[in-house]
Scaffold this motif. Structure first.
Motif, PDB file in Angstrom:
ATOM      1  N   ARG A 110       0.831  -1.214   0.000  1.00  0.00           N
ATOM      2  CA  ARG A 110       0.000   0.000   0.000  1.00  0.00           C
ATOM      3  C   ARG A 110       0.865   1.264   0.000  1.00  0.00           C
ATOM      4  NH1 ARG A 110      -4.183  -0.062   4.705  1.00  0.00           N
ATOM      5  NH2 ARG A 110      -4.824   1.850   3.635  1.00  0.00           N
TER       6      ARG A 110
ATOM      7  N   LEU B 215      -9.522  -4.814  -1.006  1.00  0.00           N
ATOM      8  CA  LEU B 215      -8.895  -3.558  -0.571  1.00  0.00           C
ATOM      9  C   LEU B 215      -8.770  -2.580  -1.737  1.00  0.00           C
ATOM     10  CD1 LEU B 215      -6.042  -4.897   1.755  1.00  0.00           C
ATOM     11  CD2 LEU B 215      -8.188  -3.852   2.463  1.00  0.00           C
TER      12      LEU B 215
ATOM     13  N   ARG C 298     -11.823  -0.572  -2.408  1.00  0.00           N
ATOM     14  CA  ARG C 298     -12.094   0.488  -1.428  1.00  0.00           C
ATOM     15  C   ARG C 298     -11.106   1.626  -1.683  1.00  0.00           C
ATOM     16  NH1 ARG C 298     -15.053  -2.023   2.964  1.00  0.00           N
ATOM     17  NH2 ARG C 298     -15.179  -4.279   2.587  1.00  0.00           N
ATOM     18  N   LYS C 299     -11.536   2.620  -2.407  1.00  0.00           N
ATOM     19  CA  LYS C 299     -10.635   3.698  -2.833  1.00  0.00           C
ATOM     20  C   LYS C 299     -10.165   4.559  -1.666  1.00  0.00           C
ATOM     21  CE  LYS C 299     -11.406   2.450  -7.091  1.00  0.00           C
ATOM     22  NZ  LYS C 299     -10.381   1.690  -7.835  1.00  0.00           N
TER      23      LYS C 299
ATOM     24  N   GLN D 147      -9.951   1.283   3.580  1.00  0.00           N
ATOM     25  CA  GLN D 147      -8.969   0.201   3.440  1.00  0.00           C
ATOM     26  C   GLN D 147      -8.405  -0.194   4.802  1.00  0.00           C
ATOM     27  OE1 GLN D 147      -5.856   1.144   0.657  1.00  0.00           O
ATOM     28  NE2 GLN D 147      -7.142   0.749  -1.142  1.00  0.00           N
ATOM     29  N   ASP D 148      -8.089   0.805   5.620  1.00  0.00           N
ATOM     30  CA  ASP D 148      -7.547   0.531   6.958  1.00  0.00           C
ATOM     31  C   ASP D 148      -8.516  -0.327   7.768  1.00  0.00           C
ATOM     32  OD1 ASP D 148      -5.272   1.970   6.427  1.00  0.00           O
ATOM     33  OD2 ASP D 148      -5.990   3.818   7.391  1.00  0.00           O
TER      34      ASP D 148
ATOM     35  N   TRP E 256      -8.714  -3.900   6.472  1.00  0.00           N
ATOM     36  CA  TRP E 256      -7.504  -4.648   6.828  1.00  0.00           C
ATOM     37  C   TRP E 256      -7.528  -5.046   8.301  1.00  0.00           C
ATOM     38  CZ3 TRP E 256      -4.226  -7.632   4.735  1.00  0.00           C
ATOM     39  CH2 TRP E 256      -2.966  -7.879   5.294  1.00  0.00           C
TER      40      TRP E 256
END
Length: 699
Positions: A174, A228, A231-232, A237-238, A241
């Motif tokens: 990332r 992930l 999910r822009k 994203q965090d 995850w």
């Protein structure tokens, strides 16, 4: 005894075999030496002591079986002619193996007793944990690729290394220029490289199983990384995850950990072998629910779903993910309801399963009375057991949910994601076109389910899908370079056509043409009634080249002679032989078929089915010349089928009442000749290949 990291029983195998212990009754002594043997009854342990007074390899194998351990066999060899044989390796299911770093000497043959073998096994269990821990650290630090590691280490270790790498690499991806898309490309490239290895028919069973399961794990990781990417927003994203079950090696603590919901869970050091399941969104949800329930909930998780939907394997898979050794009790009408039984089995689970998160699974718990369930809850709380139960939907499950189990976590099984499962299974077989074939197979079964007539023996769900994928893989390995789409169509015809009634065969023909471009002819049974059973036998022989068991129906009494005349011709053409279980299965009790624990002073007497199986394994044979065990079912009940599930689940063994594990040879084939559907549920048909004898042809 608890180890410093809170894992009960890790240090419990340091006892010495004293003269005082030798004087104890066998069952008492065994339980002190190997507490997990409490999963067996005292009668089974006493019987084992009588059967193997001098101990030895067979006694060790029997004890591993009774402990529900991950070990199938202890492999011994003599490294030096001046030294005794030593246990150098433990083998697990599906060809898995773990080499012991410090071999355990076997007791000398002369003067050896069962007590000596118990002590040897106790040392082996301790060494097994130490070896697993050390080779895991060795593999984590290795510079070898995951494919190279698969040649050296068991699946459990390789999967753990791949999970740790993924947890480490995704945050780095990332932050890097290549980003998550680059990470997905690398995972897909690795999966493609593994698939090229899997198509090699000469690949040994152990590495094949490890590589197969790694393709499933890579599919899971590809799905996570792809999610992930979708999910822009960085914050989204965090969060996504953080919702993953993450694996980290903490070098300061020298331990592998699972991290989820702010909890840190040490991964256990129990050896848990065998194939794993394809991960779907529900699998991920179940893992989250299990961890959350065992840390912040009631520590009781209920999984409710139809019979045969894979509830127990899913729960066992969660335990294995955490390095724990699951225990399971399958409930029948004769399952003990007394406190002593449940206290004994849960204490055994607590002492030698790897920790507080080792699942203790009570399958079909809705068969138990409320008072027994209350008692189980109390004992589980006392021993801090991670208690799991499985139910089938219905009034009884609803009553328990709102009654005695109202404070538990209830999960309802979801409809399986057939496309995801198909892709994982096909990739595990080495299919290069798994991504393209998966939606076609899923659509095939879905449309057949919608358009075909309702028949009790039709099972068009995950088990049939698994059968299709296994046979596709077998064909691809046998005939390298073939068109995979055409091969899939041919296998679908082989596996599905024999079970269909005449009208539904036309539906299959159309679907195979539309989806796979495969042209299939549909024989008209009414046009050639004299060839009816010849065609049935042809189907049986064809489908059982891979599948070990088959049900054929309807074969009413008036047709039995004609059927067996053709079946014997089929046996002769294949060079195969046949043994028949006397009478009809419906006429015998479970005890008469499988045998019982002998009363004191009485000899062991096998049941009719077990006697026939032993006879079959003594017949001349090889992998090309099968020995058929033929059973006339009669009007068999659903309850009677339950006692035969071990024969139908392709495990290759049957656990007898005495504690013996009867291992079935790979050249055996099993044929159930049924007069009709009777009370046989769809779940039972799903465990076997089915050939429908098309009675309309007789007219």
């Amino acid at each position: 005894m608890a180890s410093p990291d809170g894992h009960p029983g890790v240090g419990a195998s340091k006892k010495r075999l004293t003269s005082k212990m030798r004087a104890l009754p066998p069952a008492v002594r065994m339980l002190q030496m190997l507490p997990r043997l409490a999963l067996a009854s005292d009668d089974q342990l006493e019987h084992l002591a009588k059967l193997f007074p001098k101990g030895g390899k067979e006694a060790m194998q029997a004890m591993c079986n009774l402990m529900q351990s991950g070990v199938v066999d202890c492999i011994t060899w003599q490294t030096d002619s001046s030294k005794p044989e030593a246990i150098c390796c433990a083998t697990g299911r599906d060809g898995d193996r773990l080499d012991l770093l410090e071999p355990i000497p076997m007791p000398p043959t002369a003067g050896c007793t069962l007590q000596d073998t118990e002590h040897c096994l106790m040392s082996m269990v301790a060494q097994l944990r130490d070896s697993l821990r050390r080779v895991t650290r060795e593999a984590i630090d290795s510079k070898d690729s995951i494919i190279e590691l698969a040649d050296k280490y068991p699946l459990q270790v390789c999967a753990l290394v791949q999970r740790i790498c993924f947890t480490k690499n995704i945050p780095s991806a990332r932050r890097s220029g290549a980003g998550l898309k680059g990470a997905v490309s690398e995972l897909k490239a690795l999966r493609s490289e593994i698939r090229e290895k899997l198509i090699d028919a000469e690949l040994e069973d152990g590495p094949r199983m490890t590589l197969s399961m790694l393709t499933m794990l890579l599919q899971e990781q590809i799905m996570v990384a792809s999610d992930l990417i979708e999910r822009k927003d960085a914050e989204a994203q965090d969060q996504a995850w953080r919702d993953q079950v993450l694996f980290v090696y903490d070098r300061n603590e020298d331990r592998v950990e699972v991290r989820l919901f702010g909890e840190t869970i040490p991964v256990g050091d129990e050896y848990v072998s065998g194939a794993t399941l394809v991960t779907t969104s529900f699998t991920h949800f179940l893992r989250q629910a299990f961890i959350n329930t065992m840390f912040a909930g009631s520590r009781v998780l209920i999984l409710c779903g139809p019979a045969g939907s894979g509830k127990e394997p899913l729960l066992r898979d969660v335990g294995r993910l955490l390095g724990m050794l699951p225990c399971s009790v399958r409930c029948f009408e004769d399952t003990p309801t007394d406190e002593a039984f449940w206290d004994r089995t849960m204490e055994a689970s607590r002492d030698m399963s790897g920790g507080r998160l080792a699942p203790f699974i009570v399958s079909q718990a809705d068969r138990l009375p409320d008072e027994t369930i209350k008692m189980i809850l109390g004992i589980a709380s006392t021993y801090e057991i991670a208690l799991c139960m499985t139910f089938t939907p219905g009034p009884r499950a609803d009553a328990l949910k709102s009654g005695v189990l109202k404070n538990s976590t209830f999960l309802q099984m979801q409809e399986p994601n057939m496309e995801v499962i198909a892709e994982g299974l096909l990739a595990a077989e080495g299919a290069r076109e798994s991504e393209g074939l998966a939606p076609l197979l899923a659509q095939l079964l879905k449309t057949l389910k919608e358009q075909c007539a309702a028949q009790v023996h039709y099972e068009l769900g995950p088990r049939t899908l698994a059968q299709l994928c296994t046979q596709i893989g077998s064909e691809l390995r046998a005939r390298k370079g073939v068109d995979e789409k055409q091969t899939a169509g041919a296998v679908a015809r082989r596996c599905l056509l024999p079970s269909l009634v005449q009208g539904d065969a036309q539906v299959l023909k159309t679907l195979l043409s539309d989806l796979f471009g495969y042209s299939m002819s549909v024989p008209d049974p009414a046009a050639t009634p004299s060839k009816r059973f010849a065609r049935v036998v042809e189907y049986i022989m064809d489908i059982t080249k891979v599948q070990p068991d088959c049900m054929v129906l309807p074969v009413p009494p008036d047709d039995e002679e004609a059927f067996f005349a053709e079946f014997c011709k089929g046996l002769n053409s294949e060079g195969a032989s046949m043994v028949r279980v006397p009478g009809k299965l419906s006429d015998f009790s479970k005890e008469e078929l499988l045998g019982t624990m002998p009363k004191k002073g009485e000899p062991v007497k096998d049941g009719l089915l077990v006697t026939t199986l032993r006879e079959a394994m003594d017949q001349p044979n090889d992998t090309e010349r099968h020995v058929w065990v033929v059973m006339m079912t009669g009007d068999i009940s659903a309850k009677k089928w339950e006692c035969l599930f071990e024969l139908l689940n392709d495990s290759g063994c049957i656990k007898l009442a005495t504690g013996e594990q009867l291992r079935l040879c790979e050249w055996l084939r099993f044929l159930f000749v049924m007069p009709g559907h009777g009370d046989t549920p769809t779940d039972t048909f799903s465990r076997s290949a089915v050939v429908y004898a098309n009675p309309a042809a007789a007219s």
